[in-house]
Design a protein around this motif. Sequence first.
Motif, short mmCIF file in Angstrom:
data_model
loop_
_atom_site.label_atom_id
_atom_site.label_comp_id
_atom_site.label_asym_id
_atom_site.label_seq_id
_atom_site.Cartn_x
_atom_site.Cartn_y
_atom_site.Cartn_z
N GLN A 99 0.81 -1.20 0.00
CA GLN A 99 0.00 0.00 0.00
C GLN A 99 0.85 1.26 0.00
OE1 GLN A 99 -2.91 -0.92 -1.23
NE2 GLN A 99 -3.84 0.60 0.10
N SER A 100 1.98 1.22 0.70
CA SER A 100 2.87 2.39 0.76
C SER A 100 3.40 2.73 -0.62
CB SER A 100 4.03 2.13 1.73
OG SER A 100 3.55 1.94 3.05
N ILE A 101 3.75 1.70 -1.39
CA ILE A 101 4.22 1.93 -2.76
C ILE A 101 3.11 2.54 -3.61
CG2 ILE A 101 5.01 0.78 -4.88
CD1 ILE A 101 6.37 -1.30 -3.03
N SER A 102 1.92 1.99 -3.47
CA SER A 102 0.77 2.49 -4.23
C SER A 102 0.41 3.91 -3.82
CB SER A 102 -0.42 1.57 -4.03
OG SER A 102 -1.53 2.00 -4.78
N PHE A 103 0.48 4.21 -2.52
CA PHE A 103 0.21 5.55 -2.03
C PHE A 103 1.12 6.58 -2.70
CE2 PHE A 103 -1.40 3.79 2.28
CZ PHE A 103 -2.70 3.75 1.80
N LEU A 104 2.42 6.23 -2.79
CA LEU A 104 3.38 7.17 -3.38
C LEU A 104 3.04 7.44 -4.85
CD1 LEU A 104 5.93 8.85 -3.09
CD2 LEU A 104 7.26 6.81 -3.69
N GLY A 105 2.76 6.37 -5.58
CA GLY A 105 2.40 6.55 -6.98
C GLY A 105 1.14 7.38 -7.15
N THR A 106 0.15 7.13 -6.28
CA THR A 106 -1.10 7.87 -6.35
C THR A 106 -0.89 9.36 -6.11
OG1 THR A 106 -2.37 5.95 -5.63
CG2 THR A 106 -3.40 8.10 -5.33
N GLN A 107 -0.03 9.69 -5.17
CA GLN A 107 0.22 11.10 -4.87
C GLN A 107 0.97 11.79 -5.99
OE1 GLN A 107 -1.08 13.01 -2.52
NE2 GLN A 107 -2.29 11.18 -2.06
N ILE A 108 1.80 11.05 -6.69
CA ILE A 108 2.48 11.63 -7.86
C ILE A 108 1.44 11.97 -8.93
CG2 ILE A 108 4.05 11.10 -9.77
CD1 ILE A 108 5.75 9.53 -7.75
N THR A 109 0.50 11.06 -9.15
CA THR A 109 -0.57 11.31 -10.12
C THR A 109 -1.51 12.40 -9.64
OG1 THR A 109 -0.50 9.11 -11.08
CG2 THR A 109 -2.58 10.25 -11.25
N TYR A 110 -1.68 12.53 -8.32
CA TYR A 110 -2.52 13.58 -7.75
C TYR A 110 -2.11 14.96 -8.26
CZ TYR A 110 -4.64 16.52 -4.11
OH TYR A 110 -5.34 17.49 -3.44
N VAL A 111 -0.81 15.14 -8.48
CA VAL A 111 -0.31 16.39 -9.04
C VAL A 111 -0.24 16.32 -10.55
CG1 VAL A 111 1.68 17.95 -9.16
CG2 VAL A 111 1.00 16.97 -6.97
N ALA A 112 0.23 15.19 -11.09
CA ALA A 112 0.49 15.08 -12.52
C ALA A 112 -0.79 15.07 -13.35
CB ALA A 112 1.29 13.81 -12.81
N LEU A 113 -1.87 14.47 -12.84
CA LEU A 113 -3.11 14.38 -13.63
C LEU A 113 -3.75 15.74 -13.87
CD1 LEU A 113 -4.91 12.23 -15.01
CD2 LEU A 113 -6.28 12.20 -12.93
N PRO A 114 -4.00 16.54 -12.81
CA PRO A 114 -4.58 17.87 -13.09
C PRO A 114 -3.64 18.78 -13.87
CG PRO A 114 -4.05 17.64 -10.75
CD PRO A 114 -3.91 16.28 -11.35
N LEU A 115 -2.32 18.63 -13.67
CA LEU A 115 -1.37 19.44 -14.44
C LEU A 115 -1.36 19.01 -15.90
CD1 LEU A 115 1.66 19.97 -12.03
CD2 LEU A 115 -0.20 21.54 -12.60
N THR A 116 -1.60 17.73 -16.16
CA THR A 116 -1.75 17.28 -17.55
C THR A 116 -2.95 17.97 -18.18
OG1 THR A 116 -0.76 15.11 -17.11
CG2 THR A 116 -2.20 15.28 -19.03
N ALA A 117 -4.05 18.04 -17.42
CA ALA A 117 -5.25 18.70 -17.93
C ALA A 117 -5.05 20.20 -18.13
CB ALA A 117 -6.43 18.45 -16.98
#
Length: 431
Positions: A23-41
């Motif tokens: 879960q810790s690994i997944s949490f880190l990836g999710t938080q990276i996308t948390y910034v990267a996804l809206p910035l992609t948009a």
Amino acid sequence: MGVTGQPGSIFQNRAFALFWSSQSISFLGTQITYVALPLTAVVVLDATPMEAGLLGALESLPFLLFGLFVGVFVDRRARRPILIWANAIRFAALAWIPTAYALDVLTMPQLLVVTFLVGVMTVFFEIAYMSYLPGLVDRDRLMEANAKLQASSSAAEVAGPGIAGGLISVISAPAVIAIDAVSYLVSALALVKMPADAAPKNSADAEGKQPIWASLREGFAVVGRNTLLRWCTVAVFFLSLFFSSVMAVYFLYLIREVGIGTTAVGLIVAVGSVGGLVGALLSERLNTWLGIGPTLVAALALPGIGFLLLSTVDGNSLSAAALAGVATFIGFFGIPVFDVTVISFRQSITPEHLQGRVNATVRSLSWGTLALGSLMGGALAGSLGLRETVVLSAAGLFVPSLLLLLSPVRGMRHLEKQADDPAEPSSVSSH
């Protein structure tokens, strides 16, 4: 599952240690996308405020649409296979974004579709995960287990946005999302090694003999009969509504209204997310020092204070960035404290065959409301402006704390052990 808690560190429980690691690994990836996804948009696809709100809404809308029925599904099947498949599908869906970007075919509709699909799989994962955890640890260690997982999530919130901001300044935001995709794959592979569980037994619903609507009513009944769960579920509706409203425009506000660069935004979120980590680490102690009721009331007041402070940030300067970081720190601090307390209590009082439905009842309301709040934030920003949306959302964030302050919850002090009977009216002591 045959996994029991052990004295000493909870990490002596190998099943929980593996689960926590994945879960810790997944949490880190999710938080990276948390910034990267809206910035992609915003940066790559030039999203409008309404499109940004829609993007946020599609992450959580599946909870509103499917959450209750997924709860019934989870209570009729083994939970581990659900977790594995949910992460495998999230990996495949997110991997499409960097692939499409590399092929120069990425569009806003594709981003919205992927976001919705990932949201659907998140419904299955979140409800199954919260129902699977009580089988890994003894119920009297659930608060400790949830605090460890929440601390991991908060640590990822600290590191992830900063890492994302740095990576985005070197490569593209869509390419950074590939990291999150890989994290879901790693988590799925780790879950394959977790203890197998069986479908719940000893109930008509677990055997599929009960009508779906009757099954749903059982989940509602557990929440409705317990004072703490009932009031906190009402409070979380307003928390989710106004928190998602402000977060729908958070990145647009900092970049377009305040004028802060994308790298600095990632660092601001990271600094602010330290508040979530500190809150998770202190949750057990705060409940011991202050008591359950006062802790929950105080924790729910902090998001309003933090985001009201955020609305005063102006200008692209070091002092403005620092103030934004402090404001986000305050805004994020109380939410893990609230989550750890209420989730642990809910898991501890709910019989195994009802875990899916009870978790789905609350998750569907809280996460489903996130979708409505995101749409509301996008609409407000489009009609009133970004700063005005932050101010109005921050004001609304004081409602949950006021509700608990006026409820019987404010006088509660201790969580007592609960019988395995969902009909118990309350297991919270006020003395």
